[in-house]
Design a protein around this motif. Structure first.
Motif, PDB file in Angstrom:
ATOM      1  N   ARG A 122      39.679  35.741  25.258  1.00 25.50           N
ATOM      2  CA  ARG A 122      37.934  35.695  24.432  1.00 25.50           C
ATOM      3  C   ARG A 122      37.392  35.471  26.258  1.00 25.50           C
ATOM      4  O   ARG A 122      36.283  36.009  26.611  1.00 25.50           O
ATOM      5  CB  ARG A 122      37.331  35.236  23.262  1.00 25.50           C
ATOM      6  CG  ARG A 122      36.123  35.831  22.869  1.00 25.50           C
ATOM      7  CD  ARG A 122      35.636  34.907  21.405  1.00 25.50           C
ATOM      8  NE  ARG A 122      36.781  35.525  20.544  1.00 25.50           N
ATOM      9  CZ  ARG A 122      35.845  36.698  19.861  1.00 25.50           C
ATOM     10  NH1 ARG A 122      35.257  37.173  19.881  1.00 25.50           N
ATOM     11  NH2 ARG A 122      36.703  36.860  18.569  1.00 25.50           N
ATOM     12  N   PHE A 140      43.080  33.174  15.005  1.00 25.41           N
ATOM     13  CA  PHE A 140      43.033  33.000  16.798  1.00 25.41           C
ATOM     14  C   PHE A 140      43.260  31.743  16.725  1.00 25.41           C
ATOM     15  O   PHE A 140      43.570  30.534  16.486  1.00 25.41           O
ATOM     16  CB  PHE A 140      41.276  33.214  16.915  1.00 25.41           C
ATOM     17  CG  PHE A 140      40.981  34.566  16.700  1.00 25.41           C
ATOM     18  CD1 PHE A 140      41.106  35.642  17.851  1.00 25.41           C
ATOM     19  CD2 PHE A 140      39.974  34.517  15.224  1.00 25.41           C
ATOM     20  CE1 PHE A 140      40.477  37.313  17.088  1.00 25.41           C
ATOM     21  CE2 PHE A 140      39.153  36.171  14.906  1.00 25.41           C
ATOM     22  CZ  PHE A 140      39.594  37.340  16.093  1.00 25.41           C
ATOM     23  N   ILE A 171      39.705  41.262  19.867  1.00 26.21           N
ATOM     24  CA  ILE A 171      38.125  40.216  20.717  1.00 26.21           C
ATOM     25  C   ILE A 171      38.312  41.509  21.527  1.00 26.21           C
ATOM     26  O   ILE A 171      36.538  41.721  22.047  1.00 26.21           O
ATOM     27  CB  ILE A 171      39.610  39.187  21.118  1.00 26.21           C
ATOM     28  CG1 ILE A 171      39.864  37.841  19.950  1.00 26.21           C
ATOM     29  CG2 ILE A 171      38.675  38.774  22.161  1.00 26.21           C
ATOM     30  CD1 ILE A 171      40.549  37.768  20.864  1.00 26.21           C
ATOM     31  N   PHE A 196      45.158  41.105  16.781  1.00 22.84           N
ATOM     32  CA  PHE A 196      44.171  40.360  17.830  1.00 22.84           C
ATOM     33  C   PHE A 196      43.352  40.436  18.695  1.00 22.84           C
ATOM     34  O   PHE A 196      42.066  39.488  18.902  1.00 22.84           O
ATOM     35  CB  PHE A 196      43.926  39.114  16.761  1.00 22.84           C
ATOM     36  CG  PHE A 196      44.113  38.946  14.962  1.00 22.84           C
ATOM     37  CD1 PHE A 196      42.411  38.266  14.924  1.00 22.84           C
ATOM     38  CD2 PHE A 196      45.198  38.586  14.452  1.00 22.84           C
ATOM     39  CE1 PHE A 196      42.213  38.670  13.610  1.00 22.84           C
ATOM     40  CE2 PHE A 196      44.041  39.142  13.202  1.00 22.84           C
ATOM     41  CZ  PHE A 196      43.895  38.681  12.645  1.00 22.84           C
ATOM     42  N   TYR A 197      44.485  40.501  19.933  1.00 25.09           N
ATOM     43  CA  TYR A 197      43.880  40.511  20.629  1.00 25.09           C
ATOM     44  C   TYR A 197      42.811  41.912  21.188  1.00 25.09           C
ATOM     45  O   TYR A 197      42.209  41.765  22.118  1.00 25.09           O
ATOM     46  CB  TYR A 197      44.829  40.310  22.039  1.00 25.09           C
ATOM     47  CG  TYR A 197      45.788  39.141  22.143  1.00 25.09           C
ATOM     48  CD1 TYR A 197      44.653  38.779  23.437  1.00 25.09           C
ATOM     49  CD2 TYR A 197      46.844  38.716  22.041  1.00 25.09           C
ATOM     50  CE1 TYR A 197      45.422  37.752  23.264  1.00 25.09           C
ATOM     51  CE2 TYR A 197      47.257  37.826  22.178  1.00 25.09           C
ATOM     52  CZ  TYR A 197      47.059  36.771  22.638  1.00 25.09           C
ATOM     53  OH  TYR A 197      47.330  35.801  23.576  1.00 25.09           O
ATOM     54  N   HIS A 242      44.003  33.179  22.071  1.00 24.50           N
ATOM     55  CA  HIS A 242      43.436  33.911  21.717  1.00 24.50           C
ATOM     56  C   HIS A 242      42.409  33.734  22.382  1.00 24.50           C
ATOM     57  O   HIS A 242      40.954  34.335  22.735  1.00 24.50           O
ATOM     58  CB  HIS A 242      42.652  34.475  20.263  1.00 24.50           C
ATOM     59  CG  HIS A 242      44.377  35.035  20.032  1.00 24.50           C
ATOM     60  ND1 HIS A 242      45.297  34.612  18.852  1.00 24.50           N
ATOM     61  CD2 HIS A 242      44.842  36.437  20.060  1.00 24.50           C
ATOM     62  CE1 HIS A 242      46.463  35.429  18.512  1.00 24.50           C
ATOM     63  NE2 HIS A 242      45.617  36.233  18.811  1.00 24.50           N
TER      64      HIS A 242
END
Length: 389
Positions: A14, A6, A72, A68-69, A10
Motif C-alpha cells: 500500500r 491485511f 489495496i 487483498f492486493y 500488504h
C-alpha cells in the motif's frame, strides 16, 4: 491496519503504491481530466511495476497474489480524485483481462494476457448495448459462424477504454434463437476491418475514454472464440460478482477519502470564533457518515475474503455494490456541504468526486436491477450457480 485481512506485506505494498501514484500519476491527472485521454506511458509504467499482474498467473508475467492486493490497488486509486483514471486501470485489469485469463486459450493468453500484464496492450470489455443497458440477455449483437470464421454485427455502448484500447472482449449471440443460452465471448483486435468507435461526453469519469462501438460485418477467425460456444452468458454472470465487488470497494474508498478531506478542511475553517468541526450538528453528521462507511468497508472486506477463498458470492457482491455506492453518493454529497461554497468550486476535490461517484449506482448493473436480483434470491429462493469450469 486491519489485521484481520491485511498483513505487513500488504501494508508495505500500500505504501509503495501510494508513493507511485503521487509521483507518476497525480502530476498528470488534471491534464487527463481535461483531454479525456490517458497517456500511453502510464499503462507501461503500471505494467513495469507489476500492478496489472497482481491477480494473474506467474506464467504470463503476473504475481498470483491474494485478492487483498487488488483491494489495496482499488482503494488507493480512489484517493487521487480521478474516478476516470481509476476506472480505465481496473476496467483493463479486472474486466477485460479476467475474461482473457479465465476463458482464453493458451494461444490467446500468450498473445493478449501477457502483454496486458506488461502494459503493452490495453483491453476493454464490450457487453452493454444501446437501449439494452443492464438487460444482458436481450443483447442484439450477433456473431454468425461461416466456415472457419465468425461475422460480427451490432453495437456496444458505455465501454470504458472503448476508443483507445488495443483489443476488445466482446459478447455476442452465436445462436440468437436460443436467447441467453446462445451467447459467446470473443476477443477482437482493435484494427480489425469494420470496427468503429465514437467517444462519449460524460458527466464524470472524464479522464477515461468511454466509447460507443459499432461492428459492421467484422470478420474474425474461429480461434478468437473464448471458452465454449453458447456458454458466454454464464461466464459473464460469474465474473459480475468480481465487478460488483470492485465497484463496492471503490465506493467505500472514495467515501472514506471524502470524509478525510472534509475533516481536514473543517479543522481549519473558522466560523463564529471556532473551527467548524466543533459544531455539534456537523460532528454528529460526521459520526453518522463515518459509521456507514465503516460498515460497508468491513462488509466488503468480508466478501473479498470469501471470494478469494473460492466461494460464489454473487448475492453478497450484489449487496456490496448496491449499498456501498448508495452510501458513497450520500457521504460525498454531505461532505461537499461541509465545505459550503468551496465545495462547489472545481479547484476543490469534492465537485469532481461528486460527479465521478454518481456513476456508481449505474455502471455494472443499475441499483434497480441489483435490487431485483437480490429479491429473487431472498424471496423467490432463486439460486445462481457458477458457470461450468
Amino acid at each position: 491496519m486491519n489485521i484481520t485481512y491485511f498483513t505487513e506485506e500488504h501494508e508495505l505494498f500500500r505504501k509503495s503504491f501510494r508513493e507511485f501514484l503521487q509521483k507518476e500519476v497525480v502530476p498528470h491527472i488534471e491534464k487527463w481530466e481535461q483531454t479525456g485521454t490517458i497517456d500511453r506511458f502510464i499503462w507501461e509504467k503500471f505494467g513495469e511495476m507489476g500492478y496489472f499482474g497482481l491477480a494473474y498467473p506467474e506464467k504470463y508475467g503476473g504475481m498470483d497474489l491474494d485478492l487483498f492486493y487488488t483491494v489495496i490497488f482499488l482503494e488507493e486509486m480512489q484517493c487521487i480524485n480521478s474516478g476516470g483514471f481509476a476506472a480505465a486501470m481496473w476496467a483493463h485489469a479486472y474486466l477485460a483481462m479476467t475474461h482473457v485469463n479465465k476463458e482464453g486459450s493458451e494461444e490467446i493468453k500468450q498473445k493478449y494476457l501477457a502483454p496486458s500484464i506488461s502494459g503493452q496492450k490495453i483491453g476493454c470489455l464490450c457487453i452493454t448495448e444501446p437501449f439494452g443497458g443492464s438487460d444482458v440477455a436481450g443483447m442484439k449483437t450477433t456473431a454468425i459462424k461461416k466456415g472457419d470464421k465468425y461475422i460480427v454485427n451490432g453495437s456496444k455502448t458505455f465501454i470504458t477504454n472503448g476508443v483507445f484500447s488495443d483489443y476488445l472482449v466482446v459478447a455476442a449471440k452465436t445462436r440468437p434463437e436460443l436467447g441467453n443460452k446462445g451467447m459467446s465471448i470473443f476477443i477482437i483486435d482493435r484494427d480489425t476491418a469494420g470496427i468503429s468507435a465514437t467517444k462519449l461526453d460524460k458527466l464524470g469519469w472524464r479522464a477515461s475514454d468511454t466509447g460507443e462501438i459499432a461492428f459492421d460485418n467484422v470478420e474474425i477467425p474461429a480461434s478468437n472464440l473464448m471458452g465454449e460456444e453458447n456458454k458466454g452468458f454464464g461466464y459473464i454472470m460469474q465474473h459480475f460478482a468480481l465487478e460488483r465487488l470492485i465497484m463496492g470497494i471503490n465506493a467505500h474508498a472514495r467515501a472514506e477519502f471524502a470524509i478525510e478531506y472534509a475533516l481536514d478542511y473543517m479543522s481549519e475553517r473558522m466560523a463564529f470564533g471556532q473551527t467548524i468541526d466543533k459544531f455539534q450538528a456537523l460532528r454528529h453528521k460526521v459520526a453518522d457518515l463515518a459509521s456507514q462507511v465503516e460498515m460497508s468497508k468491513v462488509f466488503n472486506y468480508n466478501v473479498a475474503a470469501r471470494l478469494d477463498n473460492g466461494e460464489y458470492v454473487v448475492k453478497e457482491a450484489t449487496m456490496s455494490k448496491l449499498l456501498s455506492t448508495k452510501i458513497a453518493d450520500e457521504v460525498i454529497y454531505e461532505c461537499l456541504q461541509f465545505l459550503g461554497g468551496y465545495g462547489y468550486m472545481e479547484e476543490y476535490p469534492l465537485a469532481r468526486l461528486l460527479r465521478d461517484s454518481r456513476l456508481g449506482p449505474i455502471g455494472g448493473g443499475t441499483s434497480e436491477i441489483l435490487r431485483e436480483i437480490i429479491a429473487k434470491m431472498i424471496i423467490d429462493k432463486k439460486e445462481y450457480k457458477p458457470a461450468a469450469e
